[in-house]
Design a protein around this motif. Sequence first.
Motif, PDB file in Angstrom:
ATOM      1  N   LEU A  42      42.575  41.693  29.593  1.00  0.00           N
ATOM      2  CA  LEU A  42      43.888  41.081  29.779  1.00  0.00           C
ATOM      3  C   LEU A  42      44.360  41.457  31.183  1.00  0.00           C
ATOM      4  CD1 LEU A  42      46.121  39.429  28.378  1.00  0.00           C
ATOM      5  CD2 LEU A  42      47.132  41.591  27.636  1.00  0.00           C
ATOM      6  N   PRO A  43      43.733  40.880  32.224  1.00  0.00           N
ATOM      7  CA  PRO A  43      43.952  41.355  33.600  1.00  0.00           C
ATOM      8  C   PRO A  43      45.295  40.929  34.183  1.00  0.00           C
ATOM      9  CG  PRO A  43      42.452  39.480  33.595  1.00  0.00           C
ATOM     10  CD  PRO A  43      42.727  39.804  32.161  1.00  0.00           C
ATOM     11  N   ALA A  44      46.302  41.803  34.014  1.00  0.00           N
ATOM     12  CA  ALA A  44      47.643  41.445  34.451  1.00  0.00           C
ATOM     13  C   ALA A  44      48.276  42.459  35.389  1.00  0.00           C
ATOM     14  CB  ALA A  44      48.551  41.253  33.235  1.00  0.00           C
ATOM     15  N   SER A  45      47.953  43.735  35.275  1.00  0.00           N
ATOM     16  CA  SER A  45      48.650  44.767  36.045  1.00  0.00           C
ATOM     17  C   SER A  45      47.934  45.046  37.357  1.00  0.00           C
ATOM     18  CB  SER A  45      48.759  46.053  35.222  1.00  0.00           C
ATOM     19  OG  SER A  45      47.478  46.481  34.795  1.00  0.00           O
ATOM     20  N   LEU A  46      47.909  44.043  38.260  1.00  0.00           N
ATOM     21  CA  LEU A  46      47.149  44.222  39.498  1.00  0.00           C
ATOM     22  C   LEU A  46      47.887  43.814  40.753  1.00  0.00           C
ATOM     23  CD1 LEU A  46      44.522  41.437  40.049  1.00  0.00           C
ATOM     24  CD2 LEU A  46      46.046  41.344  38.105  1.00  0.00           C
ATOM     25  N   TYR A  47      49.152  43.397  40.676  1.00  0.00           N
ATOM     26  CA  TYR A  47      49.913  43.065  41.874  1.00  0.00           C
ATOM     27  C   TYR A  47      51.398  42.985  41.526  1.00  0.00           C
ATOM     28  CZ  TYR A  47      50.003  38.359  39.889  1.00  0.00           C
ATOM     29  OH  TYR A  47      50.188  37.291  39.048  1.00  0.00           O
TER      30      TYR A  47
END
Length: 376
Positions: free
Chosen positions: A151-156
Amino acid sequence: MSPLNRRSVLLGLGAATLTACATQRLPAAPAAAPQTFPKVLARRERITRTVVGLRPFRPQGFRLEAERFGEKTVIHNYGHGGCGVTLSWGTSQRAATMAGEAGRFDVAVLGGGVMGLTSALLLARRGHAVTVYAEAMHPNTTSNIAGALWLPASLYDRDVATQEFLDLNWHVTREAHRGFLPYVNRPGYGVSWVRHSETSNRVRDPRFALPGGDDLYPDLQILTAQTRFGFPYEERYHTLMIDPDYYLDQLMRDAQLAGARFISQRFETLDDVLALAQPVIVNCTGLGAGKLFGDETIMPIRGQLTHLLPQPEIDYSYTTYIDGSLYMFPRKTGLVLGGSHGRGNWSLDVSEEELTRMIDGHAALAERAAFATHPA
């Protein structure tokens, strides 16, 4: 992998509103027969270990680009925040393509975590002579203690990232998802589908699509009644769970079988890096890129994970908010409890206060009456 980063946690999770590129309304799911879900036994006597690590975060998003240093070409592939494992197939495929476009046979890869391993595997399979250089190798890298729910969300940060990056990230996310699909239920790789719930204290109306698009999440339901834990809003769907204890072991083995060599080496300066014999270098150093390549934007986001004894009956995961963010991921090796996000915090010490919050928070969720009354 940089020593600053070797105990990092890469947690592929977060509020889905952070990464979506479109909004939409979905009809509420019809009521279904209730089903009892087994409770998570969140008790201190069931703790097997607690680990702390630092996510390599850049407010503007990951760095994926080529840079020239005289006769050397450096391909940067770092800064994925809490999404290193989940995005590994996406950015590493592009990094490998960029390295190949340099037209040189020998390639060095810096970093022994998931980005370094994936980049090395792809390059070796494309016929390059690949050497991986890292101070820490599997199983002692950043990625080995990742949460790794897909769930790739916390990256920017949304107020910093450009539209150009958002467009790139959308496509990279979809490419990363496709990269993992051949490994689902493949013996030994630790990749499987899991029923996941993301709950919220407020109804999202309108809502953002999930990272990469709603079509990547089978059985998606938007619920405002009969929700898990009794929250006002729930998004329920299937997504991928990656267990680093299994997956990274196989990934390194695959890279070695493809011909990649591994050398333990510490780099203190950029000159140390440029002294390598290879004309093309793929930089997967995470937080170490700050020192080696002068990236002043990269920062740590501290994470703490507590592992509990396995509960084979737990076949679901969740992310939620109760006195702070909380999530639970089930694995064969045990249940993973997490949800801490200490921006700019370099401490690798276990926080007793955070440990107590995790145990008490998940125990409270397990006792909520709504837990046993939502539909399957």
